[in-house]
Design a protein around this motif. Structure first.
Motif: not given
Length: 186
Positions: A7-19, A170-176
């Motif tokens: 139930x983590x709500x950190x996908x945005x941060x992980x997406x940003x970092x991965x992007x 970074x923007x694309x990863x964050x949004x995803x």
């Protein structure tokens, strides 16, 4: 997105970092060997997209998604140049700064939106347009305030190009990632 379970709500941060990392690595590595232009942008788009999709867990339709993403990246950059140059031509007294700002906001918004539609379909267009635009605006202001886009080169690498492409990723990863968080919240 398969990176984070539970139930983590950190996908945005992980997406940003991965992007950020995916497109930083691909743009920097190709820029070491090839001068900035359409070829390096194409290759960066391919490798950056492969890394982004694989690391975010979007393995389904990988070849199609990477192809569309690469076309989207080249198209976004061309669109960004058109918008930036048009802005600079219409408002010449504002100088290159605002033209560059318009360019970066357009490129990152367009690419983030395209990736969202590629992965989640056209029903997600509004979400990705808004999420990408707001993120692009914030990162562009940060880039402009810190004054890091100065046409610098290191060992022949165009650092402006690397910064632009890294911001795109970074923007694309964050949004995803944010979409995943919102999707799982409901």
């Amino acid at each position: 997105m398969n990176i984070v379970h539970g139930s983590h709500r950190t996908h945005w941060a992980i997406g940003l970092l991965i992007g950020l990392v995916s497109f930083l690595l691909s743009s920097f590595l190709f820029s070491l060997f090839i001068e900035a232009g359409v070829l390096v942008t194409f290759l960066t788009g391919v490798v950056g997209s492969i890394l982004l999709f694989l690391l975010l867990g979007h393995r389904e339709h990988l070849i199609r998604n990477v192809g569309l993403s690469t076309i989207g990246m080249v198209a976004s950059i061309l669109l960004g140049f058109a918008v930036g140059e048009t802005f600079a031509a219409i408002f010449p007294t504002l100088g290159d700064t605002y033209g560059n700002t318009a360019f970066l906001i357009m490129v990152t918004t367009a690419f983030g939106t395209m990736l969202g539609v590629i992965v989640y379909g056209k029903k997600a267009l509004g979400f990705f347009l808004l999420a990408s635009f707001v993120t692009a605006l914030v990162l562009t202001v940060l880039i402009e305030v810190t004054n890091v886009m100065q046409g610098q080169f290191w060992q022949g690498v165009d650092l402006n190009y690397v910064l632009i492409v890294t911001t795109i990723g970074a923007v694309a990863g964050f949004a995803l990632g944010l979409f995943e968080d919102v999707k799982h919240a409901h």
